[in-house]
Each structure stands twice: as structure tokens, then as C-alpha cells.
Design a protein around this motif. Structure first.
Motif, PDB file in Angstrom:
ATOM      1  N   ARG A  13       0.823  -1.211   0.000  1.00  0.00           N
ATOM      2  CA  ARG A  13       0.000   0.000   0.000  1.00  0.00           C
ATOM      3  C   ARG A  13       0.857   1.261   0.000  1.00  0.00           C
ATOM      4  NH1 ARG A  13      -1.291   1.524   5.889  1.00  0.00           N
ATOM      5  NH2 ARG A  13       0.049   0.140   7.084  1.00  0.00           N
ATOM      6  N   SER A 134      -5.488   8.221   2.319  1.00  0.00           N
ATOM      7  CA  SER A 134      -6.350   7.121   1.879  1.00  0.00           C
ATOM      8  C   SER A 134      -5.721   5.757   2.127  1.00  0.00           C
ATOM      9  CB  SER A 134      -6.665   7.265   0.379  1.00  0.00           C
ATOM     10  OG  SER A 134      -7.364   8.466   0.118  1.00  0.00           O
ATOM     11  N   LEU A 136      -2.965   5.273   4.434  1.00  0.00           N
ATOM     12  CA  LEU A 136      -2.335   5.174   5.749  1.00  0.00           C
ATOM     13  C   LEU A 136      -3.368   5.349   6.842  1.00  0.00           C
ATOM     14  CD1 LEU A 136       0.901   7.326   5.231  1.00  0.00           C
ATOM     15  CD2 LEU A 136       0.645   4.848   4.986  1.00  0.00           C
ATOM     16  N   LYS A 137      -3.147   4.684   7.968  1.00  0.00           N
ATOM     17  CA  LYS A 137      -3.973   4.905   9.148  1.00  0.00           C
ATOM     18  C   LYS A 137      -3.612   6.262   9.750  1.00  0.00           C
ATOM     19  CE  LYS A 137      -3.741  -0.076  10.097  1.00  0.00           C
ATOM     20  NZ  LYS A 137      -3.206  -1.096  11.022  1.00  0.00           N
ATOM     21  N   PRO A 138      -4.520   6.859  10.526  1.00  0.00           N
ATOM     22  CA  PRO A 138      -4.218   8.175  11.099  1.00  0.00           C
ATOM     23  C   PRO A 138      -2.906   8.211  11.874  1.00  0.00           C
ATOM     24  CG  PRO A 138      -6.535   7.654  11.406  1.00  0.00           C
ATOM     25  CD  PRO A 138      -5.899   6.422  10.828  1.00  0.00           C
ATOM     26  N   GLU A 139      -2.600   7.124  12.603  1.00  0.00           N
ATOM     27  CA  GLU A 139      -1.367   7.116  13.392  1.00  0.00           C
ATOM     28  C   GLU A 139      -0.126   6.928  12.523  1.00  0.00           C
ATOM     29  OE1 GLU A 139      -2.960   2.821  13.583  1.00  0.00           O
ATOM     30  OE2 GLU A 139      -3.736   4.861  13.452  1.00  0.00           O
ATOM     31  N   GLU A 140      -0.310   6.575  11.244  1.00  0.00           N
ATOM     32  CA  GLU A 140       0.824   6.395  10.341  1.00  0.00           C
ATOM     33  C   GLU A 140       1.091   7.628   9.481  1.00  0.00           C
ATOM     34  OE1 GLU A 140       0.324   1.570   9.501  1.00  0.00           O
ATOM     35  OE2 GLU A 140      -0.723   3.020   8.221  1.00  0.00           O
ATOM     36  N   ARG A 289       3.578   9.290  17.197  1.00  0.00           N
ATOM     37  CA  ARG A 289       2.686   8.740  16.168  1.00  0.00           C
ATOM     38  C   ARG A 289       1.354   9.492  16.067  1.00  0.00           C
ATOM     39  NH1 ARG A 289       1.594   2.738  16.016  1.00  0.00           N
ATOM     40  NH2 ARG A 289       1.428   3.173  13.793  1.00  0.00           N
ATOM     41  N   SER A 361      -4.900  15.655   7.452  1.00  0.00           N
ATOM     42  CA  SER A 361      -5.804  15.104   8.463  1.00  0.00           C
ATOM     43  C   SER A 361      -7.024  15.989   8.701  1.00  0.00           C
ATOM     44  CB  SER A 361      -5.056  14.896   9.787  1.00  0.00           C
ATOM     45  OG  SER A 361      -4.622  16.132  10.326  1.00  0.00           O
ATOM     46  N   GLU A 459      -5.440   6.354  18.343  1.00  0.00           N
ATOM     47  CA  GLU A 459      -5.640   6.461  16.899  1.00  0.00           C
ATOM     48  C   GLU A 459      -6.801   5.583  16.411  1.00  0.00           C
ATOM     49  OE1 GLU A 459      -3.037   3.108  17.903  1.00  0.00           O
ATOM     50  OE2 GLU A 459      -2.923   5.234  18.386  1.00  0.00           O
ATOM     51  N   LYS A 460      -7.105   4.526  17.156  1.00  0.00           N
ATOM     52  CA  LYS A 460      -8.153   3.589  16.738  1.00  0.00           C
ATOM     53  C   LYS A 460      -9.542   4.071  17.144  1.00  0.00           C
ATOM     54  CE  LYS A 460      -9.531  -1.271  17.159  1.00  0.00           C
ATOM     55  NZ  LYS A 460      -9.197  -2.586  17.765  1.00  0.00           N
ATOM     56  N   ASP A 464     -11.656  10.536  13.556  1.00  0.00           N
ATOM     57  CA  ASP A 464     -10.865  11.502  12.799  1.00  0.00           C
ATOM     58  C   ASP A 464     -11.638  12.775  12.498  1.00  0.00           C
ATOM     59  OD1 ASP A 464      -8.770   9.673  12.705  1.00  0.00           O
ATOM     60  OD2 ASP A 464      -9.547   8.741  10.885  1.00  0.00           O
TER      61      ASP A 464
END
Length: 639
Positions: A13, A134, A136-140, A289, A361, A459-460, A464
Motif C-alpha cells: 500500500r 487514503s 495510511l492509518k491516522p497514526e501512520e 505517532r 488530516s 488512533e483507533k 478523525d
């Protein structure tokens, strides 16, 4: 095993996209440096060389003004991996034209191709940054942006070296070597682009308007809706102004002030690029992070500090001349100069990465490509302004008719001094008009200085976007700052009005739009205003945090939750995120050691604390007792 941002380089990804954008930056700089090498090899006069070297940057930057707005719309409308394949196919065509230009040694054709590379970069820019939220996760997001900035910086640096060496190493075969290299690199980028997984379009039904002027105005207006995004854009554009002003002086600075040969300019450029790469990678570690815009003031003031020291390190022309790289490195005072260039780059990386992460973000996904196109338009304007300002400030005078107009006539070190001062003033101005930047910085400094912070589930479980209510146990006077440093979105804290009014801290709380509250018997009017403010904030889609115990714990245990949380949810049943502070009771500023001992440095300075978030509870199902139970479970025995 602890998470490492480099894990992204092993995942489909991210890795193919990272390689494509790095190859693109590398190829662009190989091409531009090869043009300079060709100019030197075909024996043009000094005036002709000057004409082409000044025309080339203008031709490259012009497409950003003409096509960025259209590019943002296209990036919004098309599936993103498909658009990347289209742009890399364009690169093959453009570099094929450039290859013919090298083989024929035809400068006009090479400049046409250079305009084409600017067009291709303008089209690729919006998708380059809009694809990250799109995939990456928010914490990434911070770590991914750090890798992209690092890859871009290092690719530019290596590309400049490689392009500059083509005509030196290949000799009479330089044109053929350059032509082959740029076409093969373009083909490689296209092949890798086919490995990028599909990424949905942000707004597939968008109608594309190709008229650049009204659409440029439209995307600029779109980007300026949110103050934090608008001023992050300003910060990004200032970064390009700063970088252009700095790097444009390197060739002359290396010869006049460092006493080196013409090629010595590559050393400060290399140190700046390496520093930027390191700073970009450090952002994830420094931010824990999250999208931590508190790093932006740190980066800005670090850039100014090292640039100021660079002025004092070498304020005048060098005594020696013609130094090789090895001779310069051994010369007295050179280590300080090299550290300064590396430090400027390092803090520039810390400055730019959180700004891009914030833009990504805080912008709705169906608008982000167009917002990035607006950033590119503004960047292009600042780059042009930097080039004009750099030339104007070094001029001693110019003529208007028969009138001689005096100019500053600054030396390059004096120019660096002015840039350091301007960078500080611009940073202060940005942080004044958007206090969130400075507030986050102070929170970040205080929390990282006083505690070792570990986050779980933030982050989970923290949404967001959209409204949410956060409920948390209340242990110390620092709880709000710790939570604000842990949650990437701005949080409106409801806090006891006496804590809100603590000297010094009051400014931070007020700047962060905290909501003071009092008990019904103590001051019913303050309480009424607090509940109205909470409801208004949630209606605006903000996050609000309350401490339902109503006061700091006196024994380390969680007190029963009061009914205020239910009163809030009756008016507006938003999702509720339970959170717990762990290991705080024996840390700083709890009530464990009594009133007098609270102000001294306690035994557990830099205590290892944790912030834990649980799964959101629907507002219509939440009750004070149920939320209390969830917070107790999250905290466990770690009081």
C-alpha cells in the motif's frame, strides 16, 4: 515488537508509491543538472548560459500557476493509482522528447521538455499528497509523510550529483548517456506505478473546469475554509521561500565565503538535504505517532537558530580560495559551518512534515486533492518571490530612466541573517494568528519534559472527524495538557474554573478554548454557560472532554461519575470515547503528597504514564455508571 515507520516500506500500500515519487524526484534533478552539464560542454557564451539558466526555472515553475487547479480536480475525480500511471506515462513521453534534445544538443527542445516536466510535476503533486490519507492509518500519517519527505530530499540530492557527473564521466558520450538515463528512469517509474493498489477517487462525480484563473481562485477559497489548514498552507509555502532563498545562494556562497571551487556548493546542499531527511524521520518519534503540530514552532525556531549561527560562523569572504572538498573539511571553522547546514535541514524537516500531515488530516477526503493543488499554487508564488527577493537584496542599485535607485547590496551572509530574522518573525506571526500551534508546542514541551508518555488506542478509537465526547478519570492538574498532547485533534476541555484560572496555565487553557465550569451551588451561572458551550462545540463537530468525577482524586481511586455527562448527552447524543490515565497518582501534581509538597519536584519526575482509549459508546446508550465502569476497566490497577 515496537512499531517502526520503516515497516511501511515493506507494504504494497505504500512502497510502490514511495519508489515512484522518489524516482520522479531523482529523474527531474538528473535532467536539470544534465542540462547545465550540456551548456558547459557545447561552448556557449557566458551570456547565453546565463539566459538559459535563468529561463529554465521559470519554465519549470510556470505550469504550477497554469495547471495546478485543473490537476487538483483531476486528482479528485480519478482513481488515484490510475492517475499515477497516467502521469508516469507522460514522463516517458516528455523524457523521450528531452532525449532527442540531448542527442541533437538542441537547447530550445530541452526547454520545451523542461516545461513538460513542470506540467507533469503539477499533475502529480495533488495525488502525491492526497493518496497518503487514503492508504495510511491516522497514526501512520506523520511517519508516512516523514518517509516521503526524506525520500524526496535524498532523491533530489542524489539526482543532482548524478546529473552533474554525467558529462564529467561520460565525456563526449555525455548527451547519449543523459538521454538514455532519463528515459530508462521514466520507464522504471511507470513499471513500478503499476504495482500501486487501486485507491478510490475522492469525488468521482466532480465536473472539471479547465479555466485556470477562476478555478485557481475557487481552490484557494476551498483551502482557506479552516484557519489551521489555511495557516499550515502558509507555513508550507514559507518553507519553500526559505529553502529557495537559502539554496539559490549556494554556488556563490561556496566560492566567495567558503573559499572553495565551484563544485564545493554541493557540500552544503548535501548537508541540508541529509538534515531534512533526518528531521523528517524524527517527526514520528517526537510526535508519538500523532499529527503533532506542536513540533512546528520547534522546527521554525531551530531553523532560525542554526541560520543565525551560520552568519556568525562566516560573516565575511573567505581568506583562502580554490579549496577542494577535502581541503575545506580540514580547514578551521568548517565543522561549525557543516553542523549549521545540517541543523538547518534537520529542523526544516521537523517544520514541514507536521504541516503536511495537518493539512491531510483536517481536510475532508473529497477536497484534499484540490487543497493540495492550492498549496502548490501558493508554493509557486513564494518560490518566485524568493528568487526575486534574493536578487533584489544583493543589488547595490538599479536605474529607472535617469534615476539611480539605491538597493541594500547585501552580502550572502547578511542575506542569511535577514532570512533568519524574517523566519523568526513569520513564525511568531503564524503562531499568533493560530494560537493552536503555540499551545500544542507548549503542551508538547511540558508533557515530554515531565513525563514519559505511552499511548494506547487513541488512533483507533478517537474519531478523525465529527463530534465526540471524551470522558476520563481526573488525577492531576496536568491531565488536560497530557490529553491534549495525546489526541491529534483539537479538544475542548471542560474544567473546574479554579484550575482554569491558574496563573500561566490560564493562557494555555484559554487559547485552547477550554470551558470553565463550577458546581450548581457554587456558581449556577458559570455551570449554565458551560453546558451551553459544550453543546455548541459538539454542534460544530468538535471534540469535548469532561472529567465526570468533578474534582481531582484525593486517594488515587476513581470517584463516582456525576450526572453532568448524561445532561450533555440528553441535549446531543454524540459518541462517547472512554479514556483512562494510568500511573498518574504518584506522578507530578497529584494530591498524593499534600498541598505543600505538590509544588516541589516529586520523586517520580518523568514518570512513565499511559493514556488508554476504549471503544466509543453510542450517546443514546451511555450512562454515567456505565461510562465509569468502562474507565475503571481501562485504568485497571495502574492508578
Amino acid at each position: 515488537m515496537a512499531y517502526n515507520q520503516f515497516e511501511l516500506l515493506r507494504q504494497r500500500r505504500f512502497l510502490p508509491f514511495f519508489v515512484v515519487q522518489s524516482l520522479g524526484a531523482f529523474n527531474d534533478n538528473v535532467y536539470r543538472q544534465a542540462i547545465i552539464g550540456l551548456l558547459a560542454s557545447i561552448g556557449l557564451s557566458a551570456s547565453q548560459q546565463s539566459l538559459y539558466t535563468n529561463l529554465a526555472p521559470a519554465l519549470f515553475i510556470l505550469p504550477f500557476f497554469l495547471f495546478s487547479a485543473t490537476a487538483g480536480q483531476i486528482a479528485e475525480k480519478l482513481e488515484k493509482s490510475r492517475l499515477i500511471r497516467i502521469t508516469t506515462t507522460m514522463e516517458i513521453v516528455i523524457m523521450s522528447v528531452a532525449a532527442v534534445g540531448f542527442l541533437l544538443q538542441n537547447m530550445p527542445l530541452l526547454l520545451v521538455a523542461l516545461f513538460g516536466t513542470g506540467l507533469q510535476s503539477a499533475l502529480f503533486g495533488p495525488v502525491k499528497y492526497s493518496i497518503l490519507p487514503s492508504v495510511l492509518k491516522p497514526e501512520e500519517l506523520t511517519g508516512g509523510n516523514g518517509l516521503v519527505e526524506m525520500g524526496t530530499s535524498i532523491s533530489i540530492l542524489i539526482g543532482m550529483f548524478a546529473g552533474g557527473l554525467i558529462f564529467e564521466l561520460a565525456g563526449s558520450h555525455g548527451p547519449e548517456t543523459a538521454a538514455t538515463a532519463i528515459v530508462l528512469l521514466a520507464i522504471a517509474g511507470n513499471l513500478v506505478s503499476r504495482m500501486i493498489p487501486p485507491v478510490d477517487a475522492g469525488m468521482p462525480d466532480l465536473k472539471v473546469n479547465i479555466n485556470p484563473i477562476p478555478e485557481s481562485r475557487r481552490v484557494m477559497a476551498l483551502a482557506k475554509k479552516q484557519p489551521a489548514v489555511r495557516n499550515s498552507m502558509l507555513g508550507v509555502s514559507w518553507f519553500w521561500f526559505f529553502g529557495t532563498m537559502l539554496t539559490a545562494q549556494m554556488l556563490t556562497y561556496a566560492q566567495v565565503n567558503l573559499g572553495g571551487t565551484a563544485s564545493l556548493y554541493l557540500l552544503p546542499l548535501a548537508l541540508f538535504s541529509i538534515g531534512t531527511g533526518i528531521g523528517s524521520l524524527l517527526c514520528e518519534k517526537l510526535s508519538a505517532r500523532t499529527v503533532e503540530i506542536g513540533l512546528v514552532p520547534l522546527g521554525a525556531f531551530g531553523m532560525s537558530a542554526f541560520l543565525l549561527d551560520l552568519y556568525f560562523a562566516r560573516p565575511d569572504a573567505a581568506v583562502a580560495t580554490g579549496l577542494t572538498l577535502a581541503e575545506f573539511v580540514r580547514a578551521p571553522g568548517s565543522l561549525r559551518i557543516m553542523i549549521d547546514f545540517t541543523g538547518i535541514g534537520l529542523f526544516a524537516g521537523i517544520f514541514i512534515v507536521p504541516l503536511f500531515a495537518l493539512i491531510q488530516s483536517r481536510t475532508p477526503k473529497q477536497e484534499i486533492s484540490r487543497v493540495i493543488s492550492a498549496v502548490n499554487i501558493q508554493n509557486a508564488m513564494f518560490i518566485v518571490l524568493a528568487a526575486i527577493a534574493g536578487i533584489a537584496l544583493q543589488m547595490e542599485s538599479f536605474k529607472v530612466g535617469d534615476t539611480v535607485v539605491p538597493m541594500p547590496g547585501l552580502s550572502i551572509p547578511q542575506l542569511f541573517l535577514c532570512l533568519a530574522i524574517a523566519n523568526t518573525l513569520v513564525a511568531i506571526w503564524i503562531f499568533t494568528i493560530v494560537p493552536e500551534f503555540l499551545m500544542r508546542f507548549l503542551s508538547w514541551v511540558l508533557v515530554r519534559a515531565l513525563y514519559r508518555l505511552e499511548l494506547h488506542g487513541i488512533e483507533k478509537h478517537v474519531p478523525d472527524e465529527g463530534p465526540a465526547l471524551i470522558v476520563c478519570n481526573h488525577v492531576t492538574y496536568m491531565d488536560a495538557l497530557i490529553l491534549s498532547a495525546s489526541i491529534p485533534r483539537p479538544v475542548r476541555f471542560v474544567m473546574y474554573y479554579r484550575i482554569f484560572n491558574i496563573p500561566v496555565m490560564r493562557w494555555i487553557f484559554r487559547t485552547g478554548k477550554a470551558i470553565p465550569i463550577a458546581g450548581a451551588k457554587e456558581d449556577p451561572e458559570i455551570m449554565r454557560k458551560a453546558f451551553d458551550a459544550v453543546d455548541a462545540a459538539l454542534a460544530e463537530g468538535e471534540i469535548v472532554c469532561i472529567f465526570p468525577e468533578g474534582a481531582l482524586t484525593k486517594d488515587g481511586q476513581i470517584a463516582p461519575f456525576k450526572g453532568g455527562v448524561e445532561k450533555i448527552l440528553e441535549r446531543r447524543p454524540v459518541p462517547v470515547v472512554p479514556m483512562a490515565l494510568r500511573n498518574m497518582w504518584t506522578s507530578m501534581w497529584s494530591k498524593r503528597d499534600g498541598r505543600l509538597a505538590r509544588m516541589r519536584v516529586p520523586r517520580r519526575f518523568r514518570a512513565h504514564i499511559q493514556v488508554v482509549a476504549g471503544e466509543p459508546v453510542p450517546g443514546r446508550e451511555a450512562s454515567a455508571a456505565a461510562l465509569e465502569a468502562r474507565v475503571r476497566a481501562l485504568r485497571g490497577d495502574a492508578a
